[in-house]
Design an enzyme around this catalytic site. Structure first.
Site, PDB file in Angstrom:
ATOM      1  N   ASP A 186      33.481  46.078  39.916  1.00 28.25           N
ATOM      2  CA  ASP A 186      33.649  44.777  39.269  1.00 28.25           C
ATOM      3  C   ASP A 186      34.439  43.827  40.178  1.00 28.25           C
ATOM      4  O   ASP A 186      35.342  43.121  39.720  1.00 28.25           O
ATOM      5  CB  ASP A 186      34.345  44.960  37.915  1.00 28.25           C
ATOM      6  CG  ASP A 186      33.967  43.855  36.925  1.00 28.25           C
ATOM      7  OD1 ASP A 186      33.021  43.089  37.220  1.00 28.25           O
ATOM      8  OD2 ASP A 186      34.613  43.755  35.872  1.00 28.25           O
ATOM      9  N   ILE A 206      48.313  35.011  29.034  1.00 27.34           N
ATOM     10  CA  ILE A 206      47.989  34.542  30.393  1.00 27.34           C
ATOM     11  C   ILE A 206      46.582  34.932  30.834  1.00 27.34           C
ATOM     12  O   ILE A 206      46.126  34.574  31.920  1.00 27.34           O
ATOM     13  CB  ILE A 206      49.004  35.073  31.443  1.00 27.34           C
ATOM     14  CG1 ILE A 206      49.149  36.599  31.303  1.00 27.34           C
ATOM     15  CG2 ILE A 206      50.340  34.361  31.325  1.00 27.34           C
ATOM     16  CD1 ILE A 206      49.905  37.228  32.455  1.00 27.34           C
TER      17      ILE A 206
END
Ligand code: ATP
Length: 668
Positions: free
Chosen positions: A139, A22
């Site tokens: 991030d 995924i």
């Protein structure tokens, strides 16, 4: 509280059944899986430890952070364990996938504002918590914002997160170049003073743009180019024209986050009080809108992967000769990128001269318009040149600054570019970042006093575990706008000036110029040359280098003697024309000087540059000294490129001014 978190997840691979892939990151592959004993669907991130040899520390950090955090908007791991050479991290399955995936498959042009408001609001709550715990995420991007089918939003991926309260090597990590280039704050790129929580606020602003447009600014460029564009250009933002569908308050929010001086960015807590978030609805809205009718995550991921593979195939021929090039990285344009010379070599080979698309992007367009509107006054992005313009004896002030910066190269590679970026006054005066200093120093950088106190207790006791304190109490504490923040907001309205206000200012500037009022810069210089009286006498009103401007240039063509009493309409336009002419002549002069200087520099240094860069770039660095020299060579090339770009901009601006003059003359 998530019920699943209280369950005991097994730490043995045989208790899980892996299904389809995924997700895929730089360091891991993520699978949907079944936890057999609990009969629960989970996501498992599988990291190949052999491939991650050089970043075991990062992995350890991610796993530790993921297990300790406790906030509804952060993705917490259920457990983690090793399986052969792999590390398995078991997490809640977020069936909607990442916002990046949702956009790529169903919203290529970005989401609508109500959706963005919810997503950003949820992410910001996560950041308030993280920052309060002393963590910088480093991030923040749509690829790390995960959504489940009910609309719950969680910020994921702590692979590169840092703790503000670490010491030694870990603290040094905040002087390193980690994150993802498009989302990376300028101070992280510059490596001048280290960075702090505010780096996340920049990335948050970029993420806002990403959610609004479907991609981050400069996302199509290789990292090297992104670095240069981020450092040299005005911050990106929502464009008045192109982004009509977005509210003023959203534009303002983005403008507030994307300020190059980190000190002028708000804390996450302060940002949470921004009026933009008043419109944020409950997350159920997401399940009724963007999540409604989405195909299963695995299928979406497979289709996207196939598309990527097809693009790679198409581009293969194009990049065949650049054997070492990581095409995948380039096309994604989003992956973590460490400041590493091999990367630079690869990326530098891909830089093309066009700044086409993103020059259409609001940031560059706005900078350009601003330059035009404000006449000679140079953009603050090039403050090295502009600051010195008015009092510079030889007009080379900026270049001299640059020269002296170059001397510092071996010590701080990117410092050599200082003066070409808008380093705020505070920055220039600051000797060390506050987090480097004493405990009391670091308090100043923290989002809120109570948080800092809490965090400082953490340092003393070295108990990162305390991060798991009650979410509710943390949230409560972080809800209130601190006295200090509220006061500073009052005291310094400029600090909160967003894009909208800046636009207003520009419009004002424009109208000032049209009314013939010279800008500050011009006022000083007009005095040096002449005045309007001289112009009416046909005298040389300006003499710089080989350019002479006389008042006859300003008179109507039909005037035989060239000396008539100007009517009131003419009178009103003469100062404008005069001012424009002066600007024009001075610009020409400046361009000539720049050209001369660049030519000299290029003549003298290009051989050396080439020699150094070619030779050094060929061979892998053996010693630290060689690494420094390589950095030097690369940065000299960057500077060269900057100079050329500046020259080009000056030329274009000059042409625009000339056109403006001729238009005005024609009107006459
Ligand atoms: N719990 C989860 N549920 C659903 N999808 C997930 C989950 N965790 C990760 N993913 C998907 O997998 C992708 C890669 O995961 P992750 O970002 O953790 O890997 P990474 O190697 O750290 O990536 P990068 O460093 O590029 O950000 C994510 O972008 C997301 O689409």
């Amino acid at each position: 509280m998530d019920h699943a978190l209280e369950k005991k997840f097994p730490v043995n691979a045989k208790d899980y059944k892996l299904y389809e892939e995924i997700g895929e990151g730089v360091s891991a592959t993520v699978y949907r899986a079944l936890c057999i004993p609990l009969n629960e669907i989970v996501a498992i991130k599988v990291l190949d430890l052999e491939k991650c040899n050089n970043d075991l520390d990062g992995i350890r950090r991610e796993v530790k952070t993921m297990s300790l955090i406790n906030h509804p908007n952060l993705l917490k791991s259920h457990c983690s364990f090793t399986n052969d050479q792999n590390l398995w991290v078991v997490m809640p399955y977020m069936a909607g996938g990442s916002c990046m995936h949702i956009m790529k498959s169903a919203y290529p042009d970005g989401f609508d504002e109500p959706v963005i408001a919810i997503l950003l609001h949820e992410v910001l709550k996560a950041l308030v918590y993280l920052h309060g715990q002393g963590h910088i995420h480093r991030d923040v991007k749509s690829g790390n914002i995960l959504v489940d089918l009910k609309g719950a939003v969680k910020l994921a991926d702590f692979g590169v997160s840092a703790c503000m309260f670490d010491t030694g090597d870990r603290q040094r990590s905040r002087n390193t170049f980690v994150g993802t280039p498009c989302w990376m704050a300028p101070e992280v790129m510059q490596q001048l003073h280290g960075y702090d929580f505010k780096a996340d606020i920049w990335s948050f602003g970029i993420t806002a743009l990403e959610l609004a447009h479907g991609h981050a600014p400069f996302s199509k460029y290789p990292p090297m180019k992104v670095l240069l564009l981020t450092l040299q250009n005005a911050p990106p933002g929502l464009d008045y024209e192109r982004d009509k569908r977005f509210s003023k308050s959203f534009k303002e929010l983005v403008g507030t986050c994307l300020v190059k001086d980190p000190k002028k960015r708000p804390t996450s807590e302060k940002l949470l009080k921004h009026p933009f978030f008043k419109q944020a609805r409950s997350v159920n809205y997401l399940s009724r809108t963007i999540l409604h009718g989405l195909t299963p995550l695995g299928d979406r991921f497979r289709i996207l992967k196939e598309k990527d593979a097809a693009i790679l195939e198409q581009n293969k021929a194009l990049y065949e000769d650049k054997e070492q090039l990581s095409q995948k990285e380039y096309i994604r344009g989003i992956s973590e990128w460490n400041f590493n010379l091999e990367d630079l070599k690869r990326q530098a080979s891909m830089i093309q001269e066009d700044v086409d698309d993103d020059s259409k992007d609001s940031s560059i367009k706005r900078e350009w318009q601003e330059d035009l509107l404000q006449g000679e006054r140079l953009s603050p992005e090039r403050s090295g040149l502009s600051n010195s313009a008015s009092n510079d004896e030889d007009g080379y002030g900026g270049l001299h600054d640059l020269g002296s910066s170059l001397n510092s190269f071996p010590i701080k590679p990117l410092q050599a570019l200082k003066g070409w970026f808008d380093v705020g006054e505070d920055d220039q005066n600051a000797s060390t970042p506050s987090w480097k200093g004493s405990v009391s120093d670091s308090e100043e950088q923290l989002p809120e006093k109570s948080s800092s106190k809490y965090a400082l207790d953490n340092i003393k006791e070295h108990h990162i575990e305390s991060a798991t304190m009650s979410t509710d109490s943390k949230t409560d504490r972080s809800e209130g706008l601190s006295q200090h923040d509220a006061q500073s907001a009052k005291q310094d309205p400029k600090e909160l000036m967003g894009e909208w206000e800046r636009d207003d200012l520009q419009r004002k500037c424009k109208s000032d110029n049209c009314s013939g009022q010279p800008s500050n810069w011009q006022k000083g210089d007009i005095g040096r040359f002449s005045n309007i009286e001289d112009a009416s006498n046909g005298a040389v009103i300006q003499c710089k280098g080989r350019f002479k401007v006389t008042s006859t240039d300003l008179l109507p063509k039909g005037s035989a003697s060239g000396f008539t009493t100007p009517n009131p309409a003419m009178r009103s336009i003469l100062p404008s024309l005069n001012s424009i002419l002066q600007q024009n002549a001075m610009q020409r002069e400046e361009i000539l000087k720049l050209m001369k200087h660049v030519e000299q520099m290029t003549d003298k240094q290009s051989e050396t540059f080439d020699l150094i860069s070619n030779e050094l770039l060929q061979a892998p660095p053996a010693t630290a000294k060689e690494k420094e020299l390589q950095s030097l060579a690369i940065h000299l090339q960057q500077i060269n490129e900057s100079l050329n770009e500046d020259l080009h901009k000056h030329r274009t601006r000059n042409a625009q001014l000339e056109k403006h003059i001729s238009d005005l003359s024609n009107q006459k």
